[in-house]
Design an enzyme around this catalytic site. Structure first.
Site, mmCIF file in Angstrom:
data_model
loop_
_atom_site.group_PDB
_atom_site.id
_atom_site.type_symbol
_atom_site.label_atom_id
_atom_site.label_comp_id
_atom_site.label_asym_id
_atom_site.label_seq_id
_atom_site.Cartn_x
_atom_site.Cartn_y
_atom_site.Cartn_z
ATOM 1 N N HIS A 37 74.675 37.182 32.203
ATOM 2 C CA HIS A 37 76.078 38.167 31.748
ATOM 3 C C HIS A 37 75.616 39.350 32.404
ATOM 4 O O HIS A 37 76.465 40.291 33.316
ATOM 5 C CB HIS A 37 76.060 38.077 30.334
ATOM 6 C CG HIS A 37 77.051 39.182 29.967
ATOM 7 N ND1 HIS A 37 78.250 39.192 30.275
ATOM 8 C CD2 HIS A 37 76.766 40.128 29.122
ATOM 9 C CE1 HIS A 37 79.069 40.123 29.724
ATOM 10 N NE2 HIS A 37 78.155 40.794 29.103
ATOM 11 N N HIS A 63 73.278 47.114 29.486
ATOM 12 C CA HIS A 63 74.223 47.473 28.714
ATOM 13 C C HIS A 63 73.936 46.872 27.157
ATOM 14 O O HIS A 63 74.654 47.136 26.171
ATOM 15 C CB HIS A 63 75.463 47.202 29.090
ATOM 16 C CG HIS A 63 76.137 45.847 29.113
ATOM 17 N ND1 HIS A 63 75.772 44.867 30.088
ATOM 18 C CD2 HIS A 63 76.905 45.551 28.362
ATOM 19 C CE1 HIS A 63 76.367 43.628 29.755
ATOM 20 N NE2 HIS A 63 77.017 43.991 28.704
ATOM 21 N N ASP A 64 73.513 45.432 27.036
ATOM 22 C CA ASP A 64 73.385 44.772 25.872
ATOM 23 C C ASP A 64 72.213 44.745 25.261
ATOM 24 O O ASP A 64 71.916 44.136 24.301
ATOM 25 C CB ASP A 64 73.885 43.432 26.174
ATOM 26 C CG ASP A 64 75.594 43.171 25.827
ATOM 27 O OD1 ASP A 64 76.016 43.912 25.095
ATOM 28 O OD2 ASP A 64 75.920 42.120 26.590
ATOM 29 N N GLU A 67 72.260 46.842 21.859
ATOM 30 C CA GLU A 67 73.132 45.952 20.834
ATOM 31 C C GLU A 67 72.503 44.554 20.138
ATOM 32 O O GLU A 67 72.773 44.257 19.262
ATOM 33 C CB GLU A 67 74.391 45.653 21.491
ATOM 34 C CG GLU A 67 75.578 45.463 20.362
ATOM 35 C CD GLU A 67 76.843 45.347 21.270
ATOM 36 O OE1 GLU A 67 77.376 46.671 21.480
ATOM 37 O OE2 GLU A 67 77.509 44.531 21.299
ATOM 38 N N ASP A 68 71.699 43.925 21.288
ATOM 39 C CA ASP A 68 71.471 42.430 20.780
ATOM 40 C C ASP A 68 69.977 42.227 20.943
ATOM 41 O O ASP A 68 69.648 41.134 20.641
ATOM 42 C CB ASP A 68 72.097 41.792 21.825
ATOM 43 C CG ASP A 68 73.764 41.804 21.964
ATOM 44 O OD1 ASP A 68 74.211 41.811 20.773
ATOM 45 O OD2 ASP A 68 74.372 41.322 22.929
ATOM 46 N N ASP A 124 82.181 44.607 32.018
ATOM 47 C CA ASP A 124 81.855 43.853 30.688
ATOM 48 C C ASP A 124 83.103 43.230 30.575
ATOM 49 O O ASP A 124 82.834 41.746 30.288
ATOM 50 C CB ASP A 124 81.308 44.747 29.792
ATOM 51 C CG ASP A 124 80.841 44.151 28.627
ATOM 52 O OD1 ASP A 124 80.250 42.873 28.827
ATOM 53 O OD2 ASP A 124 80.547 44.581 27.368
HETATM 54 P P1 NDP Z 1 83.418 38.509 19.532
HETATM 55 O O1 NDP Z 1 84.782 38.072 19.159
HETATM 56 O O2 NDP Z 1 83.033 39.715 19.595
HETATM 57 O O3 NDP Z 1 82.651 37.310 20.549
HETATM 58 C C1 NDP Z 1 82.943 37.496 21.707
HETATM 59 C C2 NDP Z 1 81.576 38.380 22.225
HETATM 60 O O4 NDP Z 1 80.756 37.756 22.624
HETATM 61 C C3 NDP Z 1 82.128 38.884 23.790
HETATM 62 O O5 NDP Z 1 82.611 40.219 23.584
HETATM 63 C C4 NDP Z 1 80.993 38.941 24.456
HETATM 64 O O6 NDP Z 1 79.926 40.217 24.154
HETATM 65 C C5 NDP Z 1 79.799 37.713 23.853
HETATM 66 N N1 NDP Z 1 79.756 36.503 24.351
HETATM 67 C C6 NDP Z 1 78.627 35.754 24.469
HETATM 68 N N2 NDP Z 1 78.822 34.486 25.053
HETATM 69 C C7 NDP Z 1 80.173 34.680 25.618
HETATM 70 C C8 NDP Z 1 81.040 33.738 26.421
HETATM 71 N N3 NDP Z 1 80.373 32.473 26.639
HETATM 72 N N4 NDP Z 1 82.203 34.179 26.468
HETATM 73 C C9 NDP Z 1 82.632 35.147 26.046
HETATM 74 N N5 NDP Z 1 82.026 36.225 25.638
HETATM 75 C C10 NDP Z 1 80.719 35.851 25.143
HETATM 76 O O7 NDP Z 1 82.528 37.865 18.117
HETATM 77 P P2 NDP Z 1 82.889 37.173 16.841
HETATM 78 O O8 NDP Z 1 82.493 35.884 17.292
HETATM 79 O O9 NDP Z 1 81.936 37.658 16.087
HETATM 80 O O10 NDP Z 1 84.016 37.325 16.595
HETATM 81 C C11 NDP Z 1 84.721 38.302 15.610
HETATM 82 C C12 NDP Z 1 86.230 38.650 15.716
HETATM 83 O O11 NDP Z 1 87.019 37.425 15.750
HETATM 84 C C13 NDP Z 1 86.906 39.104 14.342
HETATM 85 O O12 NDP Z 1 87.224 40.265 14.579
HETATM 86 C C14 NDP Z 1 88.124 38.319 14.136
HETATM 87 O O13 NDP Z 1 89.274 38.991 14.205
HETATM 88 C C15 NDP Z 1 88.040 37.130 15.249
HETATM 89 N N6 NDP Z 1 88.272 35.855 14.972
HETATM 90 C C16 NDP Z 1 89.261 35.196 15.244
HETATM 91 C C17 NDP Z 1 89.567 33.881 14.830
HETATM 92 C C18 NDP Z 1 90.852 32.960 15.239
HETATM 93 O O14 NDP Z 1 90.461 31.900 15.459
HETATM 94 N N7 NDP Z 1 91.759 33.706 15.760
HETATM 95 C C19 NDP Z 1 88.277 33.173 14.071
HETATM 96 C C20 NDP Z 1 87.241 34.113 13.579
HETATM 97 C C21 NDP Z 1 87.463 35.298 14.222
HETATM 98 P P3 NDP Z 1 78.642 41.025 24.878
HETATM 99 O O15 NDP Z 1 79.299 41.156 26.277
HETATM 100 O O16 NDP Z 1 78.664 42.245 24.267
HETATM 101 O O17 NDP Z 1 77.734 39.781 25.047
HETATM 102 ZN ZN ZN Z 2 78.063 42.442 27.633
#
Ligand code: NDP
Ligand code: ZN
Length: 178
Positions: A37, A63-64, A67-68, A124
């Site tokens: 990523h 960048h991550d 955070e991670d 990102d």
């Molecule tokens: P996220 O929604 O933040 O998960 C997405 C993040 O995961 C991305 O921003 C990315 O961040 C990282 N990531 C890792 N692998 C992937 C991939 N294959 N594709 C895309 N992104 C990836 O985290 P949560 O799972 O904690 O969700 C929380 C939010 O989701 C809540 O605010 C809630 O409102 C919503 N939600 C919605 C639901 C629904 O069904 N509508 C159900 C449950 C929650 P990075 O680049 O930083 O790694």
């Molecule tokens: Zn990222």
């Protein structure tokens, strides 16, 4: 020892991030190596955006890490300098906050971002939309994938205009909204 050249610092950053993320996987079904990523982000900036500023590319690679992983801003500052550390800080969520607050704050902070941080944020979100479209996190419903696209768009719409080419790349990724 001679201080590394700016170019070699990019490879230092890649090795550093690969080490820090070594035990992590992305959320897709295949559980891709996490480092793919940050590399994708830096590639988007350099190849699609024509970005040549090495501090921006290094910040993208890192960048991550705060955070991670257990990485600190101080560690990044000592190895890569204050400007890189500042850019990483700008794109790092405060993990002590609840998820909905973090999502809201990304929208609120976007208009105040520096050029370097805005470029990283734009790449990102582009990279994550591509992933949600083609390798989404395991178990995400259609509704959730759509919500992610809409939230990412809100963040990106708030960013200062830093690159027409990268904004076009984001818009192209957004056009694949499920
Ligand atoms: P996220 O929604 O933040 O998960 C997405 C993040 O995961 C991305 O921003 C990315 O961040 C990282 N990531 C890792 N692998 C992937 C991939 N294959 N594709 C895309 N992104 C990836 O985290 P949560 O799972 O904690 O969700 C929380 C939010 O989701 C809540 O605010 C809630 O409102 C919503 N939600 C919605 C639901 C629904 O069904 N509508 C159900 C449950 C929650 P990075 O680049 O930083 O790694
Ligand atoms: Zn990222």
């Amino acid at each position: 020892m001679k201080r590394p050249s700016t170019e070699s610092l990019l490879f230092e950053a890649l090795a550093f991030a690969a080490h820090k993320h070594r035990n992590q996987r992305r959320k897709d079904v295949e559980a891709s190596p996490y480092i793919n990523h940050p590399i994708a982000l830096a590639r988007t900036l350099a190849v699609e955006g024509g970005v040549v500023d090495l501090k921006t590319l290094i910040a993208a690679v890192l960048h991550d890490t705060v955070e991670d992983t257990d990485t600190t801003f101080e560690e990044i500052r000592a190895m890569f300098g204050a400007k890189v550390a500042d850019a990483v800080r700008e794109v790092t969520d405060d993990k002590t906050l609840a998820k909905p607050d973090r999502k809201r704050l990304q929208i609120e902070h976007a208009p105040h971002m520096s050029k370097r941080a805005a470029l990283v944020k734009l790449a990102d979100k582009t990279s994550n939309l591509r992933d949600v479209a083609s390798n989404p996190p395991r178990g995400w419903s259609l509704e959730r994938r759509r919500e992610y696209f809409d939230w990412a768009r809100e963040v990106v719409d708030g960013l200062p205009p830093v690159s027409k080419r990268l904004r076009a790349a984001f818009d192209d990724a957004y056009s694949k909204r499920p």
